[in-house]
Scaffold this motif. Structure first.
Motif, PDB file in Angstrom:
ATOM      1  N   PHE A  54       0.831  -1.202   0.000  1.00  0.00           N
ATOM      2  CA  PHE A  54       0.000   0.000   0.000  1.00  0.00           C
ATOM      3  C   PHE A  54       0.867   1.254   0.000  1.00  0.00           C
ATOM      4  N   ALA A  55       1.938   1.261   0.788  1.00  0.00           N
ATOM      5  CA  ALA A  55       2.850   2.406   0.827  1.00  0.00           C
ATOM      6  C   ALA A  55       3.506   2.606  -0.535  1.00  0.00           C
ATOM      7  N   PHE A  56       3.877   1.510  -1.184  1.00  0.00           N
ATOM      8  CA  PHE A  56       4.479   1.581  -2.512  1.00  0.00           C
ATOM      9  C   PHE A  56       3.486   2.158  -3.527  1.00  0.00           C
ATOM     10  N   HIS A  57       2.238   1.712  -3.434  1.00  0.00           N
ATOM     11  CA  HIS A  57       1.187   2.222  -4.318  1.00  0.00           C
ATOM     12  C   HIS A  57       0.985   3.722  -4.115  1.00  0.00           C
ATOM     13  N   GLU A  58       0.916   4.143  -2.878  1.00  0.00           N
ATOM     14  CA  GLU A  58       0.716   5.565  -2.583  1.00  0.00           C
ATOM     15  C   GLU A  58       1.919   6.400  -3.008  1.00  0.00           C
ATOM     16  N   HIS A  59       3.112   5.820  -2.951  1.00  0.00           N
ATOM     17  CA  HIS A  59       4.296   6.526  -3.422  1.00  0.00           C
ATOM     18  C   HIS A  59       4.154   6.849  -4.909  1.00  0.00           C
ATOM     19  N   HIS A  60       3.652   5.888  -5.676  1.00  0.00           N
ATOM     20  CA  HIS A  60       3.471   6.133  -7.108  1.00  0.00           C
ATOM     21  C   HIS A  60       2.318   7.102  -7.377  1.00  0.00           C
ATOM     22  N   GLN A  61       1.286   7.050  -6.569  1.00  0.00           N
ATOM     23  CA  GLN A  61       0.201   8.014  -6.705  1.00  0.00           C
ATOM     24  C   GLN A  61       0.708   9.428  -6.421  1.00  0.00           C
ATOM     25  N   LYS A  62       1.568   9.550  -5.420  1.00  0.00           N
ATOM     26  CA  LYS A  62       2.148  10.844  -5.068  1.00  0.00           C
ATOM     27  C   LYS A  62       3.010  11.366  -6.215  1.00  0.00           C
ATOM     28  N   LYS A  63       3.805  10.473  -6.821  1.00  0.00           N
ATOM     29  CA  LYS A  63       4.643  10.877  -7.940  1.00  0.00           C
ATOM     30  C   LYS A  63       3.798  11.335  -9.127  1.00  0.00           C
ATOM     31  N   ASP A  64       2.688  10.653  -9.394  1.00  0.00           N
ATOM     32  CA  ASP A  64       1.795  11.054 -10.482  1.00  0.00           C
ATOM     33  C   ASP A  64       1.176  12.423 -10.213  1.00  0.00           C
TER      34      ASP A  64
END
Length: 106
Positions: free
Chosen positions: A89-99
């Motif tokens: 989940f943290a990894f997913h949110e990291h990519h959402q933040k980058k987007d």
């Protein structure tokens, strides 16, 4: 009848061509989204750390308490899976933040 209620679904998908509406009449506040995803990323990381620590604790308990070792091993495995899920989940949110950051820069 009275006003119709909107149905709330588990996944909120937008139809083709629709964007999320922000507070400014259809514009999206990407800085706010970036902060939101950063916060969720940090919470996911903390959850992963907590679940990992609990898994290590249960592994130790399984060694010290041989009579109930099976129960401790089960709890250890569940905690390990929870830690993996929280890290994902943290990894997913990291990519959402980058987007959000990428869209905000444009």
């Amino acid at each position: 009848m009275a006003e119709e209620k909107k149905h709330h679904h588990l996944f909120h998908r937008h139809k083709d061509g629709e964007e999320e509406e922000g507070s400014a009449g259809g514009e999206v506040d990407y800085e706010k989204k970036e902060k939101h995803h950063k916060h969720l990323e940090q919470l996911g990381g903390l959850g992963a750390i907590a679940a990992g620590a609990y898994a290590i604790h249960e592994k130790h308990k399984a060694k010290k308490d041989p009579e109930n070792a099976h129960g401790h091993k089960v709890k250890e495995e569940v905690a390990a899976v929870a830690a993996l899920g929280a890290a994902g989940f943290a990894f997913h949110e990291h990519h959402q933040k980058k987007d959000a950051k990428k869209h905000g820069d444009n």
